[in-house]
Design a protein around this motif. Structure first.
Motif, mmCIF file in Angstrom:
data_model
loop_
_atom_site.group_PDB
_atom_site.id
_atom_site.type_symbol
_atom_site.label_atom_id
_atom_site.label_comp_id
_atom_site.label_asym_id
_atom_site.label_seq_id
_atom_site.Cartn_x
_atom_site.Cartn_y
_atom_site.Cartn_z
ATOM 1 N N PRO A 12 0.813 -1.217 0.000
ATOM 2 C CA PRO A 12 0.000 0.000 0.000
ATOM 3 C C PRO A 12 0.848 1.270 0.000
ATOM 4 O O PRO A 12 2.013 1.263 0.404
ATOM 5 C CB PRO A 12 -0.748 -0.111 1.339
ATOM 6 N N GLY A 13 0.254 2.347 -0.429
ATOM 7 C CA GLY A 13 0.966 3.622 -0.361
ATOM 8 C C GLY A 13 0.191 4.687 -1.084
ATOM 9 O O GLY A 13 -0.835 4.411 -1.725
ATOM 10 N N SER A 14 0.702 5.923 -0.976
ATOM 11 C CA SER A 14 0.055 6.977 -1.739
ATOM 12 C C SER A 14 0.726 7.158 -3.103
ATOM 13 O O SER A 14 0.124 7.684 -4.019
ATOM 14 C CB SER A 14 0.000 8.299 -0.948
ATOM 15 N N PHE A 15 1.963 6.743 -3.237
ATOM 16 C CA PHE A 15 2.648 6.711 -4.538
ATOM 17 C C PHE A 15 2.484 8.037 -5.291
ATOM 18 O O PHE A 15 1.971 8.073 -6.410
ATOM 19 C CB PHE A 15 2.132 5.544 -5.397
ATOM 20 N N MET A 41 -3.661 4.408 -2.168
ATOM 21 C CA MET A 41 -4.543 4.932 -1.128
ATOM 22 C C MET A 41 -4.405 6.445 -1.042
ATOM 23 O O MET A 41 -3.439 7.023 -1.540
ATOM 24 C CB MET A 41 -4.196 4.297 0.214
ATOM 25 N N ASN A 43 -3.731 9.356 1.493
ATOM 26 C CA ASN A 43 -3.243 9.646 2.842
ATOM 27 C C ASN A 43 -3.734 11.038 3.215
ATOM 28 O O ASN A 43 -3.261 12.035 2.673
ATOM 29 C CB ASN A 43 -1.706 9.581 2.854
ATOM 30 N N LYS A 46 -1.452 14.020 3.754
ATOM 31 C CA LYS A 46 -0.631 14.583 2.681
ATOM 32 C C LYS A 46 -1.514 15.160 1.584
ATOM 33 O O LYS A 46 -2.492 14.538 1.178
ATOM 34 C CB LYS A 46 0.255 13.488 2.058
ATOM 35 N N GLY A 77 -10.837 3.756 2.824
ATOM 36 C CA GLY A 77 -11.112 3.040 4.075
ATOM 37 C C GLY A 77 -9.852 2.514 4.738
ATOM 38 O O GLY A 77 -8.742 2.933 4.424
ATOM 39 N N LEU A 78 -10.064 1.593 5.662
ATOM 40 C CA LEU A 78 -8.936 1.003 6.380
ATOM 41 C C LEU A 78 -8.206 -0.008 5.500
ATOM 42 O O LEU A 78 -8.833 -0.774 4.753
ATOM 43 C CB LEU A 78 -9.425 0.287 7.641
ATOM 44 N N LEU A 79 -6.890 -0.051 5.662
ATOM 45 C CA LEU A 79 -6.077 -1.003 4.914
ATOM 46 C C LEU A 79 -6.479 -2.446 5.265
ATOM 47 O O LEU A 79 -6.524 -3.314 4.388
ATOM 48 C CB LEU A 79 -4.592 -0.762 5.234
ATOM 49 N N LYS A 93 6.068 -3.854 3.064
ATOM 50 C CA LYS A 93 6.569 -2.477 3.022
ATOM 51 C C LYS A 93 8.096 -2.509 2.989
ATOM 52 O O LYS A 93 8.720 -3.391 3.582
ATOM 53 C CB LYS A 93 6.150 -1.727 4.290
ATOM 54 N N TYR A 103 7.699 5.413 11.761
ATOM 55 C CA TYR A 103 6.448 5.689 11.047
ATOM 56 C C TYR A 103 5.656 4.395 10.803
ATOM 57 O O TYR A 103 4.434 4.365 10.959
ATOM 58 C CB TYR A 103 6.814 6.373 9.725
ATOM 59 N N MET A 107 1.777 1.519 12.603
ATOM 60 C CA MET A 107 0.745 1.098 11.641
ATOM 61 C C MET A 107 0.709 -0.422 11.545
ATOM 62 O O MET A 107 -0.369 -1.037 11.518
ATOM 63 C CB MET A 107 1.018 1.718 10.261
ATOM 64 N N MET A 110 -0.905 -1.706 14.683
ATOM 65 C CA MET A 110 -2.342 -1.401 14.682
ATOM 66 C C MET A 110 -3.088 -2.344 13.738
ATOM 67 O O MET A 110 -4.161 -2.877 14.070
ATOM 68 C CB MET A 110 -2.575 0.056 14.263
ATOM 69 N N ASN A 111 -2.527 -2.585 12.559
ATOM 70 C CA ASN A 111 -3.184 -3.481 11.603
ATOM 71 C C ASN A 111 -3.275 -4.896 12.171
ATOM 72 O O ASN A 111 -4.281 -5.583 12.005
ATOM 73 C CB ASN A 111 -2.438 -3.475 10.265
HETATM 74 O O1 PNS Z 1 2.834 6.160 1.040
HETATM 75 P P1 PNS Z 1 2.255 6.552 2.362
HETATM 76 O O2 PNS Z 1 1.545 7.885 2.243
HETATM 77 O O3 PNS Z 1 3.250 6.544 3.477
HETATM 78 O O4 PNS Z 1 1.146 5.444 2.702
HETATM 79 C C1 PNS Z 1 0.456 5.465 3.935
HETATM 80 C C2 PNS Z 1 -0.771 4.564 3.840
HETATM 81 C C3 PNS Z 1 -1.706 5.066 2.763
HETATM 82 C C4 PNS Z 1 -0.336 3.137 3.506
HETATM 83 C C5 PNS Z 1 -1.449 4.581 5.238
HETATM 84 O O5 PNS Z 1 -1.785 5.899 5.555
HETATM 85 C C6 PNS Z 1 -2.683 3.689 5.302
HETATM 86 O O6 PNS Z 1 -2.559 2.476 5.491
HETATM 87 N N1 PNS Z 1 -3.880 4.283 5.086
HETATM 88 C C7 PNS Z 1 -5.119 3.551 5.057
HETATM 89 C C8 PNS Z 1 -6.020 3.922 6.245
HETATM 90 C C9 PNS Z 1 -5.687 3.067 7.432
HETATM 91 O O7 PNS Z 1 -5.820 1.855 7.426
HETATM 92 N N2 PNS Z 1 -5.211 3.753 8.488
HETATM 93 C C10 PNS Z 1 -4.771 3.105 9.696
HETATM 94 C C11 PNS Z 1 -3.355 2.610 9.500
HETATM 95 S S1 PNS Z 1 -2.836 1.774 10.939
#
Ligand code: PNS
Length: 171
Positions: A12-15, A41, A43, A46, A77-79, A93, A103, A107, A110-111
């Motif tokens: 995943p990412g904002s790319f 996704m 973000n 950003k 939504g949520l990843l 990642k 960073y 995450m 949490m996931n």
């Molecule tokens: O490339 P990035 O901007 O660092 O990617 C961050 C991203 C999009 C992977 C992260 O913000 C994300 O997982 N967003 C989805 C929403 C979500 O699940 N948020 C809780 C993450 S613990």
């Protein structure tokens, strides 16, 4: 192969935009999993330089030569929910520096807390460690040469979007 084997992962990412570092991680993930779903996704932290459609197009072109890769819009939504929807058992990642660890680790935890989804971290290629979408944009915006830091098809759209010419001058 074990029943517990994970066949599909999500990168995943904002790319915004895709860099050669992203391509390296996806390529290496594709050697470990049968299928890599690259999830584009949004973000909210950003402000994006490229629209979602542009980011998808640039990624698809950059990853076209890698087998077993699918680039999809993941929505807002949520990843963990996205991974459940596409049947992915792991997130992959790249980890560059200690800043990335700080960073990414919350995450990942949490996931895992939310759904048991595991994150696999691939050590960043040391030759690409300094490359991030945000630094590439900052350097390019100030006239620096970012050739080789982004896939070939990204350079011209990036310079155009930032309003700089190939020689670093603003038109
Ligand atoms: O490339 P990035 O901007 O660092 O990617 C961050 C991203 C999009 C992977 C992260 O913000 C994300 O997982 N967003 C989805 C929403 C979500 O699940 N948020 C809780 C993450 S613990």
């Amino acid at each position: 192969m074990s029943d517990l084997a994970v066949h599909r992962c999500v990168c995943p990412g904002s790319f915004d935009p895709v860099t050669v570092g992203h391509v390296d991680v996806v390529r290496r993930a594709s050697a470990l999993f049968d299928e890599v779903v690259v999830a584009v996704m949004t973000n909210p932290a950003k402000q994006s330089t490229f629209s979602l459609e542009e980011r998808l197009d640039l990624l698809r072109a950059a990853l076209a030569g890698i087998d077993g890769v699918r680039v999809v819009e993941a929505g807002g939504g949520l990843l963990v929910d996205f991974c459940t929807r596409v049947g992915a058992g792991a997130v992959v990642k790249g980890l560059r520096s200690g800043t990335d660890v700080a960073y990414e680790m919350p995450m990942a935890l949490m996931n895992r807390h939310l759904s048991g989804l595991e994150t696999v971290f691939l050590p960043g290629d040391p030759t690409l460690e300094h490359i991030s979408s945000s630094l590439v944009k900052e350097v390019a915006a100030h006239g620096g040469d970012v050739t080789g830091m982004v896939p070939d098809g990204v350079l011209a759209p990036l310079l155009a979007r930032l309003g700089v010419t190939g020689d670093g001058a603003t038109p």
